[in-house]
Motif scaffolding. Structure first.
Motif, mmCIF file in Angstrom:
data_model
loop_
_atom_site.group_PDB
_atom_site.id
_atom_site.type_symbol
_atom_site.label_atom_id
_atom_site.label_comp_id
_atom_site.label_asym_id
_atom_site.label_seq_id
_atom_site.Cartn_x
_atom_site.Cartn_y
_atom_site.Cartn_z
ATOM 1 N N MET A 25 0.744 -1.255 -0.203
ATOM 2 C CA MET A 25 -0.013 -0.076 -0.184
ATOM 3 C C MET A 25 0.700 1.370 -0.071
ATOM 4 N N ILE A 26 1.680 1.484 0.987
ATOM 5 C CA ILE A 26 2.742 2.515 1.044
ATOM 6 C C ILE A 26 4.101 1.861 0.796
ATOM 7 N N THR A 27 4.888 2.425 -0.126
ATOM 8 C CA THR A 27 6.314 1.875 0.064
ATOM 9 C C THR A 27 7.158 3.087 -0.198
ATOM 10 N N ALA A 28 8.238 3.116 0.814
ATOM 11 C CA ALA A 28 9.656 3.825 0.874
ATOM 12 C C ALA A 28 10.760 3.272 0.030
ATOM 13 N N GLU A 29 11.237 4.348 -0.844
ATOM 14 C CA GLU A 29 12.139 3.538 -1.779
ATOM 15 C C GLU A 29 13.243 4.367 -1.524
ATOM 16 N N GLY A 30 14.234 4.109 -1.016
ATOM 17 C CA GLY A 30 15.658 4.842 -0.989
ATOM 18 C C GLY A 30 15.404 6.330 -0.388
ATOM 19 N N GLY B 44 1.498 1.811 -5.344
ATOM 20 C CA GLY B 44 2.143 1.620 -6.659
ATOM 21 C C GLY B 44 2.567 3.001 -7.299
ATOM 22 N N ALA B 45 1.864 3.977 -6.974
ATOM 23 C CA ALA B 45 1.929 5.216 -7.506
ATOM 24 C C ALA B 45 2.816 6.140 -6.739
ATOM 25 N N PRO B 46 3.756 7.035 -7.521
ATOM 26 C CA PRO B 46 4.648 8.124 -6.654
ATOM 27 C C PRO B 46 3.553 9.101 -5.946
ATOM 28 N N ILE B 47 3.699 9.117 -4.690
ATOM 29 C CA ILE B 47 2.710 10.258 -3.915
ATOM 30 C C ILE B 47 3.246 11.647 -4.355
ATOM 31 N N PHE C 175 8.208 8.123 -1.867
ATOM 32 C CA PHE C 175 7.141 7.196 -1.498
ATOM 33 C C PHE C 175 6.167 6.987 -2.588
ATOM 34 N N LEU C 176 5.556 5.783 -2.448
ATOM 35 C CA LEU C 176 4.406 5.341 -3.576
ATOM 36 C C LEU C 176 3.397 4.749 -2.673
ATOM 37 N N TYR C 177 2.368 5.202 -3.217
ATOM 38 C CA TYR C 177 0.756 4.818 -2.689
ATOM 39 C C TYR C 177 0.243 4.078 -3.645
ATOM 40 N N LEU D 161 11.106 0.172 2.772
ATOM 41 C CA LEU D 161 10.067 -0.101 3.514
ATOM 42 C C LEU D 161 8.747 -0.221 2.789
ATOM 43 N N THR D 162 8.073 -1.197 3.445
ATOM 44 C CA THR D 162 6.765 -1.575 2.602
ATOM 45 C C THR D 162 5.740 -1.759 3.870
ATOM 46 N N LEU D 163 4.595 -0.901 3.673
ATOM 47 C CA LEU D 163 3.729 -1.118 4.847
ATOM 48 C C LEU D 163 2.423 -1.259 4.157
#
Length: 277
Positions: free
Chosen positions: A1-6, A61-64, A57-59, A22-24
């Motif tokens: 659902m929410i992903t932090a990439e680098g 799959g799409a960038p926030i 951050f992605l929400y 991190l993936t939440l």
């Protein structure tokens, strides 16, 4: 659902977050770390309060971004919650709902629901300035719950609450969490223990561990002893008295001669992670 990439964040030359990944997903996460570890900064970066120094951050799959932000999907309790003291409790919640652009079918009914959850329904017409510190904290929790958001972010949610209200908060999380993503950011493990599915341990801007809550205690396997002197071991984490004699629960990276090995707890595992034992 929410992903932090680098995800990285600097304030001047000081790097507070260093390339976090991190993936939440759905579930209850304990976001743990000592004061100054970077927990609040991470939440504020996720919400766009602070601009990132690197990563994204992605929400879903799409960038926030402004076109794909989290405003309406997130209930957020900041570390320091405050609204205009002259507002009545109901007016404060109406105001906060408007800021989040919530479309409530029946605002009065929704406000009654969240105030009942936090045991403030009797203060609906009270001025915010008349609330005690604990009540104000509960009002902040109620504000985060408005609109039944799918993502809940709580920053030090139990600060200022007495033991009874801390237990009430755990009950609230258990009641509202099914099907949601809930992140509980705190430096006090006892406040979130037993209600988390996963534990994320952050220190000095880096994620040390991201693992199921049931596995945290294993980080202290073979490192917990009971001894008769506080000088033994690397860290005293508990004391008990028996027959007029004190016994110390200690953590030690090395086997302790004469020490009685103990079964590790979740808190033992967390402390071993933070202290790098």
């Amino acid at each position: 659902m929410i992903t932090a990439e680098g995800v990285s964040k600097k304030f001047g030359r000081k790097e507070v977050l260093h390339q976090l990944n991190l993936t939440l997903d759905r579930g209850v996460y304990g976001f743990l770390g000592p004061n100054g570890a970077g927990k609040t900064t991470f939440l504020r970066c996720m919400l766009g309060i602070y601009p990132l120094s690197g990563g994204r951050f992605l929400y879903n799959g799409a960038p926030i971004s402004r076109k794909n932000d989290l405003t309406a999907q997130v209930g957020y309790l900041p570390q320091k919650f405050g609204v205009y003291g002259e507002l009545r409790v109901c007016e404060a919640l109406e105001y906060l709902a408007s800021i989040r652009r919530l479309k409530l079918a029946n605002p009065a009914e929704e406000i009654e629901r969240v105030l009942r959850l936090v045991n403030l329904e009797q203060r609906v017409t009270s001025r915010v300035r008349t609330l005690s510190g604990g009540m104000a904290r509960r009002l902040g929790i109620a504000a985060a719950l408005l609109g039944d958001p799918e993502i809940l972010l709580f920053d030090e949610p139990t600060a200022g609450l007495d033991q009874e209200e801390r237990m009430r908060f755990k009950t609230i999380v258990e009641e509202v969490s099914p099907g949601k993503t809930v992140l509980l950011s705190t430096h006090i493990l006892a406040d979130v223990d037993a209600i988390c599915d996963k534990i994320i341990i952050l220190n000095e801007g880096q994620i040390l561990y991201d693992l199921p809550a049931a596995e945290v205690a294993e980080l202290a396997e073979g490192k917990v002893y009971e001894v008769d002197s506080s000088d033994q071991g690397e860290m005293v984490v508990g004391i008990r008295e028996e027959g007029g004699k004190k016994w110390y629960r200690v953590l030690s990276a090395q086997p302790l001669a004469g020490g009685r090995p103990l079964e590790p707890t979740t808190e033992d595992g967390y402390l071993c992670a933070i202290k790098k034992l």
